[in-house]
Design a protein around this motif. Sequence first.
Motif, PDB file in Angstrom:
ATOM      1  N   VAL A 232       0.742  -1.319  -0.064  1.00 15.67           N
ATOM      2  CA  VAL A 232       0.401  -0.253   0.099  1.00 15.67           C
ATOM      3  C   VAL A 232       0.908   1.079  -0.007  1.00 15.67           C
ATOM      4  O   VAL A 232       1.696   1.534   1.268  1.00 15.67           O
ATOM      5  CB  VAL A 232      -0.885  -0.128   1.348  1.00 15.67           C
TER       6      VAL A 232
ATOM      7  N   VAL B   5       1.266   5.264   0.492  1.00 16.20           N
ATOM      8  CA  VAL B   5       0.432   6.079   1.380  1.00 16.20           C
ATOM      9  C   VAL B   5       0.916   7.245   2.323  1.00 16.20           C
ATOM     10  O   VAL B   5       2.725   6.738   1.939  1.00 16.20           O
ATOM     11  CB  VAL B   5      -0.044   5.121   2.622  1.00 16.20           C
TER      12      VAL B   5
ATOM     13  N   VAL C 152      -2.049  -0.745  -4.547  1.00 15.72           N
ATOM     14  CA  VAL C 152      -3.657   0.347  -4.314  1.00 15.72           C
ATOM     15  C   VAL C 152      -2.384   1.496  -3.222  1.00 15.72           C
ATOM     16  O   VAL C 152      -1.388   1.123  -2.993  1.00 15.72           O
ATOM     17  CB  VAL C 152      -4.164  -0.349  -3.484  1.00 15.72           C
TER      18      VAL C 152
ATOM     19  N   LEU D  87      -2.739   5.058  -1.493  1.00 21.02           N
ATOM     20  CA  LEU D  87      -3.831   6.520  -0.757  1.00 21.02           C
ATOM     21  C   LEU D  87      -3.592   7.378  -0.913  1.00 21.02           C
ATOM     22  O   LEU D  87      -2.648   7.773  -0.331  1.00 21.02           O
ATOM     23  CB  LEU D  87      -4.101   5.415   0.989  1.00 21.02           C
TER      24      LEU D  87
ATOM     25  N   SER E  48     -10.346   4.852  -9.122  1.00 22.42           N
ATOM     26  CA  SER E  48     -10.664   5.072  -7.959  1.00 22.42           C
ATOM     27  C   SER E  48     -11.571   5.289  -6.699  1.00 22.42           C
ATOM     28  O   SER E  48     -12.538   5.366  -7.454  1.00 22.42           O
ATOM     29  CB  SER E  48     -10.342   6.881  -7.505  1.00 22.42           C
TER      30      SER E  48
ATOM     31  N   LEU F 126     -12.897   7.026  -0.171  1.00 24.62           N
ATOM     32  CA  LEU F 126     -13.555   6.286   0.387  1.00 24.62           C
ATOM     33  C   LEU F 126     -13.598   7.509   2.043  1.00 24.62           C
ATOM     34  O   LEU F 126     -15.004   7.371   3.028  1.00 24.62           O
ATOM     35  CB  LEU F 126     -12.121   6.016   1.358  1.00 24.62           C
TER      36      LEU F 126
ATOM     37  N   TYR G 168      -9.018   8.662  -1.258  1.00 25.67           N
ATOM     38  CA  TYR G 168      -9.458   8.068  -2.144  1.00 25.67           C
ATOM     39  C   TYR G 168      -8.624   6.668  -2.235  1.00 25.67           C
ATOM     40  O   TYR G 168      -7.253   7.112  -1.698  1.00 25.67           O
ATOM     41  CB  TYR G 168      -9.700   8.302  -3.637  1.00 25.67           C
ATOM     42  N   LEU G 169      -8.906   5.491  -2.582  1.00 27.28           N
ATOM     43  CA  LEU G 169      -8.258   4.578  -3.146  1.00 27.28           C
ATOM     44  C   LEU G 169      -8.194   4.075  -4.057  1.00 27.28           C
ATOM     45  O   LEU G 169      -9.198   3.795  -5.332  1.00 27.28           O
ATOM     46  CB  LEU G 169      -8.882   3.054  -2.354  1.00 27.28           C
TER      47      LEU G 169
ATOM     48  N   LEU H  88     -11.078  -2.763   0.634  1.00 29.87           N
ATOM     49  CA  LEU H  88     -11.140  -1.416   0.242  1.00 29.87           C
ATOM     50  C   LEU H  88     -12.291  -2.172   1.537  1.00 29.87           C
ATOM     51  O   LEU H  88     -12.916  -0.738   1.930  1.00 29.87           O
ATOM     52  CB  LEU H  88     -12.072  -2.114  -1.570  1.00 29.87           C
TER      53      LEU H  88
ATOM     54  N   LEU I  39     -11.157  -0.392   4.943  1.00 31.09           N
ATOM     55  CA  LEU I  39     -11.302   1.225   4.735  1.00 31.09           C
ATOM     56  C   LEU I  39     -12.818   1.541   5.225  1.00 31.09           C
ATOM     57  O   LEU I  39     -13.109   2.613   5.861  1.00 31.09           O
ATOM     58  CB  LEU I  39     -10.415   1.179   3.224  1.00 31.09           C
TER      59      LEU I  39
END
Length: 304
Positions: free
Chosen positions: A97, A99, A142, A144, A156, A159, A275-276, A292, A295
């Motif tokens: 991830v 981030v 992925v 974030l 996208s 979230l 957004y993811l 997903l 989250l």
Amino acid sequence: MPPLPPLKALQAFEAAARHLSFKEAARELHVTPAAVSQQVRALEDRMGRPLFRRGTRAVSLTETGAAAAPVLRSAFLRMEEAARLMQTRPPERVLTVSVAPSFCARWLVPRLHRFRAAYPDCDLRLDATDALADFVDGGIDVALRYGRGRYPGLQSVLLREDEFLPVCAPSYLETVGPLEEPRDLARCTLIHLDWSMERAASPDWGAWLAAAGVSGADASRGPRFSADMMALQAAVDGQGVTLASRLLAKDDLRAERLVQLFPDRSATSSSFSLYLVFPSERREDPRVVAMLDWLQEEFARETV
């Protein structure tokens, strides 16, 4: 160890031994019966002993052939299984991830124990960076990201729409006195965050003050930081007022290390949200689905 006989000869013998028929073995191997007979004869010559008894209308295994056939069959089955394993991609356990460091440290990491409890078979690797995620060569699954959700060629999922609000430490209020109206910020030190991505849409003091109708406040002055958590820490330390993400400031607000100023007028820029982001072809990847789902569950349970 002596060299093995040719694979084609071993295949011909194994098929003929299983069917007790050169004709059926030939059909299975997509060759002629004469080719099977030739391969078996070459194998017998190499071994120095017969493997079949050849009758007028049928063949049968010799003692040597009968002993070798099941062992060879088992070897071919294991070879077939090895080929399947080489062709089948093993299930991935690790989800990488990408981030932003501030969101990673202040929001994601404190909640990871719940992800591990819900998905014990999925391990996470966190790549804390503000750089663009490389989904092709960088090993990123992925990302974030804060922004407006427009990432060409990628999918996208929104979230959380975020709010950005002015906050400061109670100790700072003791220094500068009550801040009752946005125009009172003209006598404050403003703490800035330099967004590294989507700069045109990023919340900043100039946009916030203009929206609040404040004139006479110099929105260009004050310390600047490249990460949210540094700007928040400066505010917690009583160094001024920062424009903070409600998501990232939540714990400090709850613990009263920070206070929200002008609560009736402070929300801004809901279009700059979390957004993811991931390649569309990974939408059905069980690891991506797990992240997903988790989250979305986490944000659903959030109470600000």
